[in-house]
Design a protein around this motif. Structure first.
Motif, mmCIF file in Angstrom:
data_model
loop_
_atom_site.group_PDB
_atom_site.id
_atom_site.type_symbol
_atom_site.label_atom_id
_atom_site.label_comp_id
_atom_site.label_asym_id
_atom_site.label_seq_id
_atom_site.Cartn_x
_atom_site.Cartn_y
_atom_site.Cartn_z
ATOM 1 N N SER A 1 -4.134 1.927 6.649
ATOM 2 C CA SER A 1 -5.538 1.883 6.669
ATOM 3 C C SER A 1 -6.040 1.544 5.193
ATOM 4 O O SER A 1 -6.805 0.894 5.028
ATOM 5 N N GLN A 2 -5.156 2.226 4.311
ATOM 6 C CA GLN A 2 -5.417 1.892 2.944
ATOM 7 C C GLN A 2 -5.233 0.472 2.595
ATOM 8 O O GLN A 2 -6.002 0.024 1.886
ATOM 9 N N SER B 1 0.725 -1.153 -0.075
ATOM 10 C CA SER B 1 -0.046 0.142 -0.096
ATOM 11 C C SER B 1 0.830 1.183 0.042
ATOM 12 O O SER B 1 1.800 1.304 0.841
ATOM 13 N N THR C 1 -10.535 -5.695 3.288
ATOM 14 C CA THR C 1 -11.675 -5.596 4.095
ATOM 15 C C THR C 1 -12.784 -6.954 3.703
ATOM 16 O O THR C 1 -13.185 -7.592 4.600
ATOM 17 N N ASP D 1 -2.558 6.615 7.286
ATOM 18 C CA ASP D 1 -3.240 6.475 6.057
ATOM 19 C C ASP D 1 -2.933 5.246 5.292
ATOM 20 O O ASP D 1 -3.773 4.717 4.678
ATOM 21 N N ASP E 1 -12.607 3.957 10.429
ATOM 22 C CA ASP E 1 -13.445 2.963 9.950
ATOM 23 C C ASP E 1 -12.883 1.909 9.295
ATOM 24 O O ASP E 1 -13.428 0.662 9.494
ATOM 25 N N SER E 2 -11.619 2.061 9.002
ATOM 26 C CA SER E 2 -10.978 0.865 8.370
ATOM 27 C C SER E 2 -10.243 0.206 9.424
ATOM 28 O O SER E 2 -10.178 -1.100 9.313
ATOM 29 N N GLN F 1 -7.952 -1.589 4.104
ATOM 30 C CA GLN F 1 -9.386 -1.371 3.687
ATOM 31 C C GLN F 1 -9.154 -2.344 2.378
ATOM 32 O O GLN F 1 -10.368 -2.894 2.054
ATOM 33 N N TYR F 2 -8.103 -2.527 1.858
ATOM 34 C CA TYR F 2 -8.112 -3.349 0.432
ATOM 35 C C TYR F 2 -8.567 -4.876 0.998
ATOM 36 O O TYR F 2 -9.163 -5.473 0.073
ATOM 37 N N GLU G 1 -2.789 5.099 -3.695
ATOM 38 C CA GLU G 1 -3.774 6.319 -3.740
ATOM 39 C C GLU G 1 -3.652 7.375 -4.697
ATOM 40 O O GLU G 1 -2.391 7.866 -4.824
ATOM 41 N N ALA H 1 -9.730 8.237 -2.548
ATOM 42 C CA ALA H 1 -10.462 8.762 -1.183
ATOM 43 C C ALA H 1 -11.486 9.584 -1.430
ATOM 44 O O ALA H 1 -11.060 10.868 -1.990
ATOM 45 N N ARG I 1 -12.212 7.949 7.502
ATOM 46 C CA ARG I 1 -11.812 6.826 6.626
ATOM 47 C C ARG I 1 -10.967 5.943 7.505
ATOM 48 O O ARG I 1 -11.090 4.614 7.483
#
Length: 575
Positions: A507-508, A347, A514, A504, A445-446, A511-512, A405, A435, A442
């Motif tokens: 978390s990215q 990431s 999830t 960040d 939440d992740s 999130q992938y 991102e 994003a 964000r």
């Protein structure tokens, strides 16, 4: 009469009682007398934290008058969060000097003396500095001098919501030290109610500003007060005072119950109990204790990892920059067989040159558990050196996908990565994400669901690298760039932390994955066992001799199928 004046000069509690009588106020309560005693006999640098409505500001205003009553030559500065509040205190003191018979002598004799809401003189020798000066915390402090400095409620929600705001406020507080005159009896006093664990009052306590804490009720647990409860209350507790009983006559039990019902429990604990633990537990949801920290194999992982908060699992040798009492924990148990990761990604959160960092996180997934192998951060934007170093990490951990991102550069970084992938001959897919939700929301939440389920495993080397990064910077600046500092200070308010690049980026990557979080590690183990058993039964029917051979050799399903597919790999006959 002279004996009475001498008594008032010697004991501030008597002065407070007399002044309250002059104002037709009730006799000071026990808590107010305790505060008065601490103001008179406390250390040179102190702070008072007491529940809302106890009258801290009024008592301190009386202390200013008592100080001038004893010695009219003293110079006093009153600092508040806003200029208006500081001016109101100044006006209150002027009115008392005029209307109190035994304070009238403090009024200046000369018409040339200062007598405004900003600053005023009492009957004293000519001096460049006024006897009393009021100023806001963001006002002009430089160049002033004072023997007594009173900082009254300088921290309010409007100037302490984010880490950046608190750092600025703390920097303004340090200016008080340069204003204070170098006399043996010069003092600095802070009055207020802390907002969070990160309050400037906590930082000031670390700088030897001794707190005096008086909650509205006897606390159920003293652990959150760190031994700083007022001595009078501590003596009551030691003598068996009943928990949750009212500590002062200012509010009765029924009144406090009504306030708690109207304010909500968290606000009540903050404003009346001065206990920030509940507030911070809700406000800052990402805890270090929810992580699993251990050494991670770069190519394989067990079926499942069991988390446990047993004190024996605390990793004491690792540096922690989280909330007070928040530690890293090692796993209690590694369960099942080891096998290759199902997918490994990198990431990337790109940034330009400057104070922000380009961050890269190498994350693998197996059975719904995420494994953070390594985190890298760069200050030179998206230079060729940075991108090639990230790709070296991709080769090291067998990365199959780059998640980038595109908010920064509008996809330009992805194109640069594709160019270097062709040059280095690496077969890695590039996936762009954009994003659209506010950053703080964000990130939480992740990460919050994954941390709550203890599904994120972090390599110990990441913690050491994170703590030792940016060594050339000042300590307070280094903290802001640390991944785990950012994680523990992240809340849903805008601008919660000054720098969040590493968090960040993490978390990215999380999130992938999830969709993988719905995978149950135990269900995967059970499914594999069923498949093993069914395959063993099938082979015993189709090839009893081979099945017995495989069973004796302890071959698993994949190994049995490989042997069956290649007859040249003969095995001994055991039957």
């Amino acid at each position: 009469m002279e004996n009475v004046l001498e008594a008032l000069q010697d004991d501030f509690k008597l002065f407070l009682q007399a002044l309250w009588g002059q104002l037709d106020l009730p006799t000071p309560t026990r808590a107010q007398y305790a505060i008065a005693d601490y103001l008179q006999h406390g250390p040179k640098r102190l702070q008072i934290q007491a529940f809302r409505g106890i009258g801290k500001s009024w008592i301190t205003g009386a202390f200013v008058l008592w100080t001038l009553f004893k010695d009219p030559e003293k110079k006093i500065m009153i600092i508040s969060a806003s200029k208006e509040r500081a001016d109101n205190m100044s006006i209150f003191l002027q009115k008392l000097i005029i209307e109190t018979p035994w304070l009238v002598h403090l009024r200046p004799k000369s018409d040339d003396s200062r007598w405004s809401r900003i600053s005023f003189d009492v009957n004293c020798s000519p001096h460049q500095a006024p006897s009393v000066k009021s100023v806001g915390i963001t006002g002009q402090l430089t160049g002033s001098r004072a023997d007594l400095m009173i900082l009254d409620d300088i921290e309010v929600p409007g100037n302490s919501m984010t880490e950046m705001m608190r750092e600025k406020l703390l920097q303004l507080c340090t200016e008080a030290e340069s204003i204070l005159t170098p006399k043996s009896d010069s003092r600095i006093m802070y009055l207020g109610t802390p907002q969070t664990v990160f309050t400037v009052y906590r930082k000031l306590a670390e700088r030897n500003y001794r707190p005096f804490i008086w909650p509205a009720r006897f606390p159920r647990s003293q652990a959150n007060y760190e031994g700083l409860i007022a001595p009078q209350l501590q003596a009551d507790i030691d003598n068996g005072a009943e928990k949750w009983q009212v500590t002062d006559d200012r509010f009765n039990d029924e009144d406090l119950i009504e306030r708690e019902a109207a304010m909500g429990r968290s606000n009540f604990m903050l404003q009346f109990m001065l206990d920030t633990s509940l507030s911070d537990a809700e406000k800052f949801p990402l805890k270090m204790a929810d992580l699993i920290v251990t050494s991670i194999n770069p190519t394989s992982a067990p079926d499942s990892i069991v988390w446990c908060s047993d004190p024996r699992n605390v990793i004491k040798e690792l540096p922690t920059v989280g909330l007070p009492g928040d530690y890293f924990y090692s796993p209690m148990q590694l369960q099942g067989d080891w096998d290759s990761y199902q997918e490994t990604i990198c990431s990337v959160d790109p940034s330009g040159r400057g104070t922000d960092e380009t961050a890269a996180a190498f994350i693998s997934q197996r059975n719904g558990f995420l494994y953070l192998h390594e985190m890298r951060a760069y200050r030179d934007g998206y230079s060729d050196t940075t991108l090639l170093d990230i790709l070296k990490g991709c080769r090291k951990f067998n990365v199959t996908k780059l998640v980038i991102e595109t908010n920064f550069g509008d996809g330009m970084v992805s194109e640069l990565f594709k160019k270097h992938l062709q040059q280095t001959k690496q077969a890695i897919d590039v996936e762009e994400v954009r994003a659209t939700v506010r950053k703080e929301q964000r990130i939480i939440d992740s990460l919050e669901p994954v941390l709550n389920q203890h599904r994120l495993v972090v390599d110990r080397s990441v913690v050491d690298w994170d703590y030792n990064s940016n060594k050339q910077a000042a300590p307070e600046e280094r903290l802001q760039y640390m991944l785990f500092y950012q994680m523990s200070r992240m809340c849903r308010e805008k601008g919660a932390v000054k720098h969040d690049d590493r968090l960040d980026c993490l978390s990215q990557g999380v999130q992938y994955f999830t969709d993988c979080m719905s995978i149950s590690a135990q269900e995967v183990i059970n499914t594999r066992k069923r498949e093993e058993w069914n395959d063993l039964l099938q082979s015993s029917i189709e090839d009893p001799q081979g099945s017995a051979n495989y069973l004796v050799l302890g071959l698993n399903k994949d190994q049995r199928q490989a042997c069956s597919a290649n007859p040249k790999n003969s095995v001994p006959n055991w039957v």
